[in-house]
Design a protein around this motif. Structure first.
Motif, PDB file in Angstrom:
ATOM      1  N   THR C  72       0.865  -1.181   0.000  1.00 54.33           N
ATOM      2  CA  THR C  72       0.000   0.000   0.000  1.00 54.33           C
ATOM      3  C   THR C  72       0.895   1.223   0.000  1.00 54.33           C
ATOM      4  N   ARG C  73       1.691   1.355   1.101  1.00 48.82           N
ATOM      5  CA  ARG C  73       2.582   2.498   1.239  1.00 48.82           C
ATOM      6  C   ARG C  73       3.445   2.760   0.026  1.00 48.82           C
ATOM      7  N   ARG C  75       3.387   1.477  -2.945  1.00 50.15           N
ATOM      8  CA  ARG C  75       2.618   1.686  -4.178  1.00 50.15           C
ATOM      9  C   ARG C  75       2.199   3.156  -4.287  1.00 50.15           C
ATOM     10  N   PHE C  76       1.672   3.693  -3.211  1.00 52.66           N
ATOM     11  CA  PHE C  76       1.206   5.093  -3.257  1.00 52.66           C
ATOM     12  C   PHE C  76       2.379   6.069  -3.228  1.00 52.66           C
TER      13      PHE C  76
END
Lengths: 397, 397, 397
Positions: C72-73, C75-76
């Motif tokens: 998540t981290r 990727r963003f």
């Protein structure tokens, strides 16, 4: 662009300063002026685009979208709105992400938001959960902003929750305004928000709730109609009743489609699941009782089947004002003989209003863009004037 | 940029005004001038990019992509083309969307297109379906545009269907033009579009059909070769025959790879499934007869296995003009000893032409961008001149 | 912007010319000057964004992301970094793509890179595979660039592999620099990189390896602590030892969390799987021995359970310098009583440092952007000056 300056003029007479850095979660949390500001900015953005003026106010920045339920229209409306303002959509997909793996909402909300200007969320499946989740995310990023973790405060936009569907109801309202030639012309008009039969089950309550919650603000005569047992959230019905009082409109509940259609200017026939059933389903999911869910589904389909006569067809339409009411729907509709054997609306009626229905949907990207614009921009009028003066073409023809 | 002004000069001598607001579905629906316009604009866009001039004509706008079959190359080529022009890709994924749930094509096409400039579609699995689907989408958005639902008319670009693969064949053609030093030099050159053995089954017909349908326009000598029973769509073969007549080229069908390779300037050995089998598979899917599909697959693999000698290897290449024909493929190729035990091409031949094959693929993003450009821009020459005069750097070095 | 000119000044005293057109795969492949250049450019980009100056140096171009493990981290962070510089992320998803179908890495790397400026890769699951894969991709695009297949040479950025997690460790370092008021203040500071208990299994080694490999460059006293048998890759431990010698720092290995925490300025307690186990798992996967994997998992969980006392709690923190060391984590952490029954850190300690942890994560987008910037831009100082002189607002307020 004459009409843009008129609209800017109108904007200058509205009080919407409180929208700055605020979310858009429920229409009834917004003042009448704030709603008019959204409608007006949506029209301005539309007009600028049609005059080939770029409204790209962001040279970089992310628009996070999180869809906890399927979506085509709203997904593309959000993508279009973000793109129109210069934001890039980044999908927070719990499949791809680690949220599923016990990560707290607060942490994730901040981790994805370092360069996020807006977070659009659809979470409409479970009563008591969707809107609550949005507020949790909002609190998280507000705190992150105050703590200096985030350089900007992402705006939360409700793309449909368990309570309201503001981007839909506001698009519907803008359609009505254009159809009837002005917001003032809605006063006294009768709109029938009625249940309609569908072979499918468990459709959200947010659309009918959004409609009665919003149209009662406009001095309209709002009639909610549904078979016994298909009631909406009591709080929202209460809000609609209160809104009608405030706005000098009317709100009533009928038990037949006929009664609701009687002399109506607008009809909005749409299927939904009973509130009690949505609540029970939520509890069954919480317990992981999937047999219970199957049984509930069977029960509801059987119950639905009793009301196949709740179909918007030619005869029903004859009851409306001059047999010529405006038919509305959030789409996709269950069309008898097209998408199902028996559904919400006859093919004949749907066909007659198809173009209007498509136009209705076409306002949504601009409504979402306006919600973002009014939350991010501190002085919208000045910024719109800058945009016009820059006169940068959207498309270098 | 001398060569750009030369290319603009060339463009000014071509008639392509009918491409404005039109789709690109089949190369044989386009005039020779229109095809040359696409090739020329592709080269211009490439040259501008290499000179670090931004060709971003859109400050906002969406490029919808819908892939109903897997894709890496074409997916990224479309994304690159859209990005080069300033459009943002939005993926219409039927998994994510509600299309699966009985929504009509017409409605979805309009709902996703409010801010869409182009819709790229791959739909190549089933005979009689893919190209038909694209025309259905096209009709829907054309009507939406005429009805005032859409502010612009999205262009449909065929990213591979059951009949043609125009972005591939046009990229292949641009590769040939550059390889042989000019479109005029293709006249009289012999190209062998031949079937080749592959252990996999059910490969689309669109590449060979696209090649024979396009190269016969260029006055080339096109030889189609395949084992008996592996025929292409008869209509397309007819079109190729007709094209050859018109262009002063030649078209013939051979039954051996050797015959086709004999003295060829270009060879394009590639596996495909027999037309009759693709048709039968489509019918079996329609009936949901999955055992039938399994049996068909077995049967076809057994049939394929009879023709393992249809491999493009060193000895085969010796038959070509000076043993030195250009080897082409749309990639990925089934390479003997690399991606499979026995395949379409020997590792030795593939290796020799690898860089050329990669370059061949590299034209596709520019071809797609040119197709979009010529459909969206009313006066391409003037717009390209504007781009050059603006001289905005693509990359602020 | 005073501090920006100071930072430009600092930049002008660093030698980082070798970063141009180079990848970022391991921090220990970079010189101290090069690392400082990344940190400095990250701060400059952050400062420019906070001053509402657009750092969009690309008007078009793709940033390919390939995540072979959940994220998540990162990727963003990658999406944010790409967007900040004007690049559009295109996801290379092996589900969607044809890579799974026997296509060579070299071919795919080139096919997706025709307009790609950067390729970010996460591949951290299997020992000996992840970093090797990145080098294979790098070789492929380097060759494609030299062969004239690619018009630009995409930069490979390691978004976590089996060996290192440079975007994480560099963000952690930037956090330390800001926390302690300057890189020079890190000299002599004690950092405890310690194993911690987690109920989950098979966490990568790249974070602890990245930390000991990088912080030993800064003249810090780095103590690695873990239960017997939980050793890291021997080569990386060797590198850390060597780094410490070079930088005048210290590196040692302890067998208890207490010993490591003793008088520490910084603590980084995090779970990881033993190197031998990760290696065995890789071999089991290669063999497709899934029972073996299940058994290994059981075994490891049982082994882990022996070390539940390896938890960073209030009492542990009391051992640190003035009981007030900075607590770090790459997130998400296994928080006792929050995300699991017993985990890496007590809720109390986590809560105390939550804001700091979020800020730590907030540096990652800028670190990634800086890595891209320094690889793509030939003369970073001149380009930053251009950006400032252009003074284009990121957000037209």
């Amino acid at each position: 662009m004459k009409n843009v300056s008129e609209m800017l003029n109108k904007l200058s007479n509205l009080d919407f300063k409180n929208m700055y850095n605020k979310d858009f979660l429920l229409t009834w949390e917004k003042t009448h002026d704030e709603l008019e500001a959204v409608l007006t900015v949506a029209e301005i953005l539309k007009s600028l685009r049609m005059n080939n003026i770029s409204t790209r106010i962001f040279d970089s920045g992310l628009a996070i979208s999180q869809f906890r339920d399927n979506s085509t229209r709203t997904r593309f409306s959000f993508a279009s709105a973000a793109n129109l303002l210069g934001l890039t959509v980044a999908d927070l997909d719990e499949g791809k992400s680690q949220i599923a793996h016990g990560e707290t909402v607060r942490e994730t909300a901040n981790m994805v938001s370092f360069m996020a200007e807006v977070i659009g969320i659809r979470d409409d499946m479970f009563i008591g959960k969707g809107n609550a989740y949005m507020r949790e995310v909002s609190k998280a990023v507000q705190q992150g902003y105050e703590d200096g973790v985030l350089e900007q405060r992402p705006t939360i936009v409700n793309l449909q929750c368990d309570i309201d569907h503001p981007t839909q109801s506001m698009a519907d309202l803008l359609h009505l305004i254009n159809y009837f030639g002005g917001i003032e012309n809605l006063r006294g008009k009768k709109i029938a928000m009625t249940w309609a039969y569908s072979p499918s089950y468990g459709k959200p309550l947010s659309v009918p709730q959004g409609i009665i919650g919003l149209m009662t603000r406009m001095g309209m005569e709002v009639v909610l109609a549904h078979p016994e047992g298909y009631g909406l959230m009591p709080e929202v019905v209460e809000i609609a009743r209160e809104n009608a009082k405030q706005s000098g409109g009317k709100f009533s509940i009928a038990n037949s489609m006929q009664e609701a259609f009687e002399n109506a200017d607008v009809v909005y026939p749409k299927s939904w699941a009973p509130f009690w059933a949505m609540e029970m389903r939520t509890q069954l999911y919480d317990k992981g009782d999937f047999d219970g869910i199957k049984n509930l589904e069977k029960e509801l389909l059987a119950e639905n089947a009793k009301y196949k006569d709740w179909e918007c067809n030619k005869d029903m339409m004859k009851l409306t004002k001059n047999g010529n009411a405006l038919y509305m729907h959030c789409l996709p509709a269950d069309i008898t003989g097209v998408s199902c054997k028996a559904g919400e609306v006859s093919a004949e009626v749907f066909e007659k209003y198809r173009v209007e229905l498509y136009k209705e949907a076409g306002y949504k990207p601009y409504i979402i863009a306006a919600m973002i614009f009014l939350s991010k921009v501190e002085n919208p009028i000045k910024t719109i004037e800058k945009i016009i003066n820059n006169g940068k073409p959207r498309f270098l023809k």
